[in-house]
Design a protein around this motif. Structure first.
Motif, short mmCIF file in Angstrom:
data_model
loop_
_atom_site.label_atom_id
_atom_site.label_comp_id
_atom_site.label_asym_id
_atom_site.label_seq_id
_atom_site.Cartn_x
_atom_site.Cartn_y
_atom_site.Cartn_z
N TYR A 111 -33.61 20.79 -2.83
CA TYR A 111 -33.62 21.60 -4.45
C TYR A 111 -33.90 22.93 -3.10
CZ TYR A 111 -34.23 17.88 -6.64
OH TYR A 111 -33.99 16.79 -7.48
N GLU A 112 -34.84 22.61 -2.10
CA GLU A 112 -35.28 23.86 -1.87
C GLU A 112 -33.41 24.57 -1.04
OE1 GLU A 112 -36.62 23.17 2.23
OE2 GLU A 112 -37.84 25.30 2.22
N SER B 153 -41.60 20.14 -17.40
CA SER B 153 -41.56 21.20 -16.96
C SER B 153 -41.22 22.50 -17.91
CB SER B 153 -40.98 21.27 -15.36
OG SER B 153 -38.85 20.74 -16.64
N GLU C 173 -36.27 22.50 -12.11
CA GLU C 173 -38.05 22.90 -12.57
C GLU C 173 -37.90 23.37 -11.29
OE1 GLU C 173 -40.52 19.28 -12.55
OE2 GLU C 173 -41.78 20.61 -13.07
N TYR C 174 -37.58 22.39 -10.20
CA TYR C 174 -37.95 23.90 -8.97
C TYR C 174 -37.29 24.92 -9.05
CZ TYR C 174 -37.62 24.91 -4.46
OH TYR C 174 -37.29 25.62 -3.22
N THR C 175 -36.47 26.31 -9.58
CA THR C 175 -35.31 26.79 -9.91
C THR C 175 -36.30 27.72 -11.50
OG1 THR C 175 -33.77 26.13 -11.32
CG2 THR C 175 -33.75 26.41 -8.84
N ASN C 176 -37.11 26.96 -12.25
CA ASN C 176 -37.66 27.49 -13.18
C ASN C 176 -36.75 28.07 -13.49
OD1 ASN C 176 -39.67 28.65 -14.55
ND2 ASN C 176 -39.94 30.80 -13.51
N ALA D 246 -35.08 18.16 -11.87
CA ALA D 246 -35.77 18.49 -11.60
C ALA D 246 -35.15 20.02 -10.36
CB ALA D 246 -36.20 17.62 -9.13
N LEU D 247 -34.28 20.31 -10.69
CA LEU D 247 -33.58 21.67 -10.18
C LEU D 247 -34.02 22.51 -10.94
CD1 LEU D 247 -31.69 23.08 -8.12
CD2 LEU D 247 -29.72 22.46 -8.73
N GLY E 262 -31.77 25.82 -4.52
CA GLY E 262 -32.34 27.57 -5.12
C GLY E 262 -32.15 28.32 -3.73
#
Ligand SMILES: Nc1ncnc2c1ncn2[C@@H]1O[C@H](COP(=O)(O)OP(=O)(O)O)[C@@H](O)[C@H]1O
Ligand SMILES: O=c1ccn([C@@H]2O[C@H](COP(=O)(O)OP(=O)(O)O)[C@@H](O)[C@H]2O)c(=O)[nH]1
Length: 556
Positions: free
Chosen positions: A412-413, A511, A445-448, A442-443, A416
């Protein structure tokens, strides 16, 4: 070369880049360094009296030329990045910018073709006293008389009183485009056949080629070509083209710091969310403008503020699209993949930041079945599934070309980072025990993300599996908790089918991202859903998120 080494304007630019996209700073430095080399090359052209005709359009042709522009496609297309030229005009150019700045793309053996006009200082072509800095830019696309596509991208910055710098960039197919020139309006309007105007700069194909070959180091061990670096910086500034109309004249942003732009504070991009408070946005006929007071006062130069401000567009909506393998590549036909790439391109053109997660589809299931029959365990089968999702992701990347990060993100990092850089992030599966539905959630959520769209092979979430139960009914709208209930009983083994897997549903619940599950057989369904909120699938609406009626990119 570090930020600031080139004097105030370089420092200002570097600081803005750092603000809006910290990871681009090394590229920016690279670019500036290379730009100096390009300048030297340009000087050599001048010194050798190797001047080429300035833009040879007749003034009256202009509207016609502009009318032929093709606005639908992005500048950074796979097939047009072969040649990238950075032009830095001599320091005195601003003194003589009176009319338009034109970009000429000239093909070998054919009459020079003016792709477009970057800007026009004002309607009469006169300089405005005391108007301060201005930014002119344009993304220019057209087809020549043979129907070949030409693309030019220009960004010029100048001041009314003694320009400090002007940068133009043009992107074109190396095959077709021989020369790229920037000439000031006075020369252009006179239709000068020979370059005799001081401010004309012509970068010949030879120069582009020789510089394009040069590889330059960017941080650590990685290296990149000028073209790659420039394309990346191009993506950084691309939102500017979208936000300011080509005939933008006296932008209200080039006004006094702190000027009011109304209080319709709306969406802001990630950078603004992180760093900037107090964002005011407004719309006028020609441009969507964003202003944030803090940066205005801190900015060394309002021109730069304009850049940064427009970068943080209210339209910068972040979307994660989950494309099931069964809809992306049902039979591995390239047309469908291309259609999805087109849809994603259009989302990007509309100002969206896009992450795409690609599933494995029937191909993954076939592999999994064969491996299962060979005795592989479930984790091994999942790993096989993941490999196929990544293969499918590579198909989409191939179709997206330069718009996408070059390989599927592994986590995800990475995804992002690609999104923040302005790339489309494409990824497949990441870890056993789940499906790409969970990766997408999840992506998001990770990237809002603002929105998560599942483009799948069923037209939404049903009360039961619609393929086996005739009485199954589609939910128009569902909360994440209801979604969890609806799919809780579906079996979870490698290759299993559910509209959204259970982990994804739980992540959505956690999320509170808004989601849509829709039939993605027709890729434009994704476009309608994201741009207008129109679809025939199921809305996943977390409690408390129902009120967001201004949600869609085009908030009509
Ligand atoms: N309650 C349900 N609502 C919708 N689809 C369901 C449901 N239960 C099972 N399914 C099945 O889930 C599958 C979702 O599509 P799938 O082929 O896995 O798509 P993708 O490859 O896009 O992930 C369909 O085959 C559908 O029959
Ligand atoms: O992060 C992931 C993504 C996928 N998979 C495996 O890869 C298969 C294919 O992915 P997915 O079901 O998401 O593809 P789709 O059917 O949605 O196209 C899954 O069934 C899992 O076995 C996995 O283990 N982890």
């Amino acid at each position: 070369m570090g930020p600031g080494a080139n004097g105030p304007s370089t420092a200002a630019r570097a600081s803005v880049v750092a603000l809006v996209a910290p990871e681009l700073v090394p590229d920016r430095d690279l670019l500036l360094e290379d730009r100096n080399l390009i300048l030297q090359a340009i000087d050599a052209v001048f010194d050798g009296a190797k001047r080429l005709p300035t833009v040879a359009s007749e003034h009256d042709d202009e509207d016609d030329v502009l009318a032929r522009l093709d606005p639908a496609r992005s500048v950074m297309e796979q097939d047009v990045v072969d040649a990238v030229a950075c032009l830095q005009v001599r320091a005195n150019v601003g003194e003589s910018i009176r009319g338009d700045v034109g970009v000429r793309l000239e093909r070998q053996g054919l009459r020079p073709f003016v792709v477009g006009v970057l800007s026009r200082p004002n309607a009469t072509g006169e300089r405005r006293d005391g108007a301060g800095e201005r930014l002119v830019r344009g993304a220019l696309r057209g087809r020549d008389e043979r129907g070949q596509r030409l693309v030019g991208f220009g960004l010029a910055e100048g001041r009314q009183h003694g320009v400090d710098v002007e940068i133009g960039r043009a992107v074109g197919s190396g095959e077709r485009i021989r020369d790229v020139g920037v000439a000031d309006g006075e020369a252009r309007d006179r239709g000068v056949g020979k370059a005799d105007h001081e401010s004309e700069v012509v970068l010949t194909r030879e120069v582009v080629e020789s510089l394009g070959e040069r590889r330059a180091r960017v941080g650590g061990d990685s290296s990149t070509s000028i073209a790659e670096a420039d394309a990346r910086v191009g993506r950084l500034v691309r939102p500017i083209e979208r936000l300011i109309a080509p005939d933008d004249r006296e932008s209200p942003l080039v006004g006094e710091p702190g000027a009011e732009f109304g209080d319709d504070v709306r969406r802001v991009a990630l950078g603004a969310r992180r760093d900037i408070q107090n964002v005011h946005t407004s719309r006028d006929e020609s441009a969507r403008l964003v202003r944030f007071d803090g940066l205005v006062s801190e900015a060394p130069d309002r021109l730069i503020t304009l850049k940064a401000a427009t970068e943080l567009s209210e339209d910068s909506m972040r979307v994660v699209v989950s494309v099931g393998g069964s809809v992306l590549a049902p039979d591995l036909a390239h047309e469908r993949v291309e259609q999805y790439a087109d849809v994603i391109d259009q989302l990007v053109d509309e100002g969206c930041s896009v992450g795409v997660v690609v599933g494995g589809g029937g191909v993954a299931r076939s592999y999994i079945e064969t491996a299962r029959n060979l005795g592989a365990n479930e984790v091994e089968l999942d790993d096989i599934g993941i490999s196929v999702t990544r293969l499918n992701a590579q198909l989409l990347i191939a179709a997206l070309g330069d718009d996408a990060a070059p390989s599927p993100a592994e986590n995800y990092e990475e995804a992002g980072e690609a999104i923040r850089r302005g790339d489309v992030a494409v990824m497949g599966g990441v870890t056993a025990g789940q499906t790409t539905d969970a990766v997408s959630a999840a992506l998001a959520e990770y990237t809002n993300a603002d929105l998560l769209v599942y483009a799948t092979s069923v037209p939404g979430v049903f009360s039961a599996d619609p393929k086996t139960d005739d009485t199954a009914e589609r939910y128009d709208r569902i909360t994440p908790a209801q979604l969890v209930d609806a799919i809780a009983d579906i079996e979870m083994s490698a290759g299993s089918s559910a509209p959204v897997d259970l982990l994804a549903a739980k992540l959505i619940e956690r999320s509170r991202v808004r989601g849509i599950v829709l039939d993605g057989t027709e890729p434009t369904a994704v476009l309608d859903a994201v741009l207008h909120g129109e679809h025939d699938g199921t809305d996943i609406v977390p409690e408390g998120r129902e009120e967001r009626v201004d949600y869609w990119v085009r908030g009509e």
